[in-house]
Design a protein around this motif. Sequence first.
Motif, PDB file in Angstrom:
ATOM      1  N   GLY A  55      70.553  -2.354   4.715  1.00  0.00           N
ATOM      2  CA  GLY A  55      69.162  -1.926   4.740  1.00  0.00           C
ATOM      3  C   GLY A  55      68.918  -0.570   5.378  1.00  0.00           C
ATOM      4  N   LYS A  56      69.962   0.037   5.950  1.00  0.00           N
ATOM      5  CA  LYS A  56      69.805   1.347   6.586  1.00  0.00           C
ATOM      6  C   LYS A  56      69.885   2.448   5.533  1.00  0.00           C
ATOM      7  CE  LYS A  56      69.847   0.037  10.983  1.00  0.00           C
ATOM      8  NZ  LYS A  56      69.018  -1.110  11.140  1.00  0.00           N
ATOM      9  N   GLY A  57      69.364   3.615   5.874  1.00  0.00           N
ATOM     10  CA  GLY A  57      69.376   4.759   4.972  1.00  0.00           C
ATOM     11  C   GLY A  57      70.165   5.917   5.551  1.00  0.00           C
ATOM     12  N   GLY A  58      70.254   6.996   4.780  1.00  0.00           N
ATOM     13  CA  GLY A  58      70.952   8.199   5.226  1.00  0.00           C
ATOM     14  C   GLY A  58      70.370   8.727   6.519  1.00  0.00           C
ATOM     15  N   GLY A  59      71.236   9.096   7.453  1.00  0.00           N
ATOM     16  CA  GLY A  59      70.806   9.618   8.747  1.00  0.00           C
ATOM     17  C   GLY A  59      70.618   8.546   9.803  1.00  0.00           C
ATOM     18  N   ASP A  60      70.481   7.272   9.383  1.00  0.00           N
ATOM     19  CA  ASP A  60      70.312   6.185  10.351  1.00  0.00           C
ATOM     20  C   ASP A  60      71.587   6.016  11.179  1.00  0.00           C
ATOM     21  OD1 ASP A  60      67.758   5.699   9.487  1.00  0.00           O
ATOM     22  OD2 ASP A  60      68.248   3.894   8.346  1.00  0.00           O
ATOM     23  N   VAL A  61      71.404   5.462  12.369  1.00  0.00           N
ATOM     24  CA  VAL A  61      72.507   5.249  13.297  1.00  0.00           C
ATOM     25  C   VAL A  61      72.593   3.765  13.634  1.00  0.00           C
ATOM     26  CG1 VAL A  61      73.351   5.772  15.630  1.00  0.00           C
ATOM     27  CG2 VAL A  61      72.254   7.562  14.284  1.00  0.00           C
ATOM     28  N   VAL A  62      73.827   3.239  13.651  1.00  0.00           N
ATOM     29  CA  VAL A  62      74.049   1.859  14.105  1.00  0.00           C
ATOM     30  C   VAL A  62      75.114   1.890  15.191  1.00  0.00           C
ATOM     31  CG1 VAL A  62      73.394   0.814  11.900  1.00  0.00           C
ATOM     32  CG2 VAL A  62      75.785   1.334  12.327  1.00  0.00           C
TER      33      VAL A  62
ATOM     34  N   ILE B 292      77.966  -0.547  17.202  1.00  0.00           N
ATOM     35  CA  ILE B 292      78.754  -1.771  17.328  1.00  0.00           C
ATOM     36  C   ILE B 292      79.596  -1.599  18.582  1.00  0.00           C
ATOM     37  CG2 ILE B 292      80.471  -3.278  16.247  1.00  0.00           C
ATOM     38  CD1 ILE B 292      77.835  -3.085  14.692  1.00  0.00           C
ATOM     39  N   ASN B 293      79.312  -2.423  19.590  1.00  0.00           N
ATOM     40  CA  ASN B 293      79.934  -2.277  20.904  1.00  0.00           C
ATOM     41  C   ASN B 293      79.714  -0.842  21.384  1.00  0.00           C
ATOM     42  OD1 ASN B 293      80.801  -4.998  20.827  1.00  0.00           O
ATOM     43  ND2 ASN B 293      82.606  -4.402  19.663  1.00  0.00           N
ATOM     44  N   SER B 294      80.781  -0.100  21.641  1.00  0.00           N
ATOM     45  CA  SER B 294      80.599   1.273  22.124  1.00  0.00           C
ATOM     46  C   SER B 294      80.715   2.306  21.000  1.00  0.00           C
ATOM     47  CB  SER B 294      81.631   1.578  23.217  1.00  0.00           C
ATOM     48  OG  SER B 294      82.933   1.459  22.684  1.00  0.00           O
ATOM     49  N   ASN B 295      80.917   1.825  19.767  1.00  0.00           N
ATOM     50  CA  ASN B 295      81.055   2.742  18.627  1.00  0.00           C
ATOM     51  C   ASN B 295      79.703   2.992  17.965  1.00  0.00           C
ATOM     52  OD1 ASN B 295      83.926   2.852  18.835  1.00  0.00           O
ATOM     53  ND2 ASN B 295      84.011   0.841  17.863  1.00  0.00           N
ATOM     54  N   VAL B 296      79.387   4.266  17.800  1.00  0.00           N
ATOM     55  CA  VAL B 296      78.132   4.665  17.156  1.00  0.00           C
ATOM     56  C   VAL B 296      78.485   5.256  15.790  1.00  0.00           C
ATOM     57  CG1 VAL B 296      76.129   6.183  17.300  1.00  0.00           C
ATOM     58  CG2 VAL B 296      77.017   5.110  19.377  1.00  0.00           C
ATOM     59  N   PHE B 297      77.836   4.746  14.752  1.00  0.00           N
ATOM     60  CA  PHE B 297      78.065   5.224  13.386  1.00  0.00           C
ATOM     61  C   PHE B 297      76.790   5.837  12.844  1.00  0.00           C
ATOM     62  CE2 PHE B 297      81.007   1.751  14.082  1.00  0.00           C
ATOM     63  CZ  PHE B 297      82.212   2.236  13.561  1.00  0.00           C
ATOM     64  N   GLN B 298      76.867   7.084  12.378  1.00  0.00           N
ATOM     65  CA  GLN B 298      75.730   7.719  11.733  1.00  0.00           C
ATOM     66  C   GLN B 298      76.026   7.808  10.237  1.00  0.00           C
ATOM     67  OE1 GLN B 298      74.546  11.686  12.915  1.00  0.00           O
ATOM     68  NE2 GLN B 298      72.565  11.418  11.932  1.00  0.00           N
ATOM     69  N   ILE B 299      75.093   7.288   9.439  1.00  0.00           N
ATOM     70  CA  ILE B 299      75.261   7.274   7.987  1.00  0.00           C
ATOM     71  C   ILE B 299      75.025   8.679   7.443  1.00  0.00           C
ATOM     72  CG2 ILE B 299      74.402   6.320   5.819  1.00  0.00           C
ATOM     73  CD1 ILE B 299      73.558   3.821   7.436  1.00  0.00           C
ATOM     74  N   LYS B 300      76.054   9.230   6.815  1.00  0.00           N
ATOM     75  CA  LYS B 300      75.968  10.572   6.218  1.00  0.00           C
ATOM     76  C   LYS B 300      75.577  10.487   4.743  1.00  0.00           C
ATOM     77  CE  LYS B 300      77.556  12.837   9.798  1.00  0.00           C
ATOM     78  NZ  LYS B 300      76.589  13.325  10.745  1.00  0.00           N
ATOM     79  N   ALA B 301      76.087   9.473   4.034  1.00  0.00           N
ATOM     80  CA  ALA B 301      75.821   9.353   2.600  1.00  0.00           C
ATOM     81  C   ALA B 301      75.911   7.897   2.162  1.00  0.00           C
ATOM     82  CB  ALA B 301      76.800  10.188   1.805  1.00  0.00           C
ATOM     83  N   ILE B 302      75.148   7.567   1.130  1.00  0.00           N
ATOM     84  CA  ILE B 302      75.185   6.235   0.529  1.00  0.00           C
ATOM     85  C   ILE B 302      75.299   6.431  -0.985  1.00  0.00           C
ATOM     86  CG2 ILE B 302      73.986   4.042   0.157  1.00  0.00           C
ATOM     87  CD1 ILE B 302      72.329   4.721   2.685  1.00  0.00           C
ATOM     88  N   GLU B 303      76.291   5.809  -1.552  1.00  0.00           N
ATOM     89  CA  GLU B 303      76.453   5.869  -3.009  1.00  0.00           C
ATOM     90  C   GLU B 303      76.348   4.481  -3.590  1.00  0.00           C
ATOM     91  OE1 GLU B 303      79.808   8.112  -4.428  1.00  0.00           O
ATOM     92  OE2 GLU B 303      79.664   9.480  -2.754  1.00  0.00           O
TER      93      GLU B 303
END
Length: 149
Positions: free
Chosen positions: A129-136, A138-149
């Motif tokens: 449900g997240k979009g481009g640029g969103d951040v999630v 998990i524990n101490s790892n941060v993931f920023q969504i760069k692209a969705i195909e």
Amino acid sequence: MTFKQKIKVEYQNLLSEKIQELRFMISDLARDAQNDAKGSAGDKHETALAMMHLEQEKLNHKLAENLNQKALIDKIDTNAKHNKVALGSLVQANGMWFYISGAMPKIQIDEIAIIAVSSESPLGSQLMGKGGGDVVQINSNVFQIKAIE
């Protein structure tokens, strides 16, 4: 063939091979149990048969899991365009590519590493449900969504 189609085909092939291998192993165990039943008697024989039966149950469980994963992969529409992360999305985050499908081994397609992630996994459920640029996180790892195909 598109990049997403290549990924889907690779995972379908992996799962088909695994399913075939598991069916072969189950068939071998059944044949061994049948042959063993013809020539043996006693406690040792019954223990061996019980162990074969337990192994067969484990293999049947793995087979069912792989068949379910294959059915899930098979129904993914690789032509669907995603603005938000959904089943079948290919997500680029932190320089990594995640294929939202089922938990399967990492593969290489066109020199790019793809990590299959289940939508129920901690990362997959956070991404859904997240979009481009969103951040999630998990524990101490941060993931920023760069692209969705």
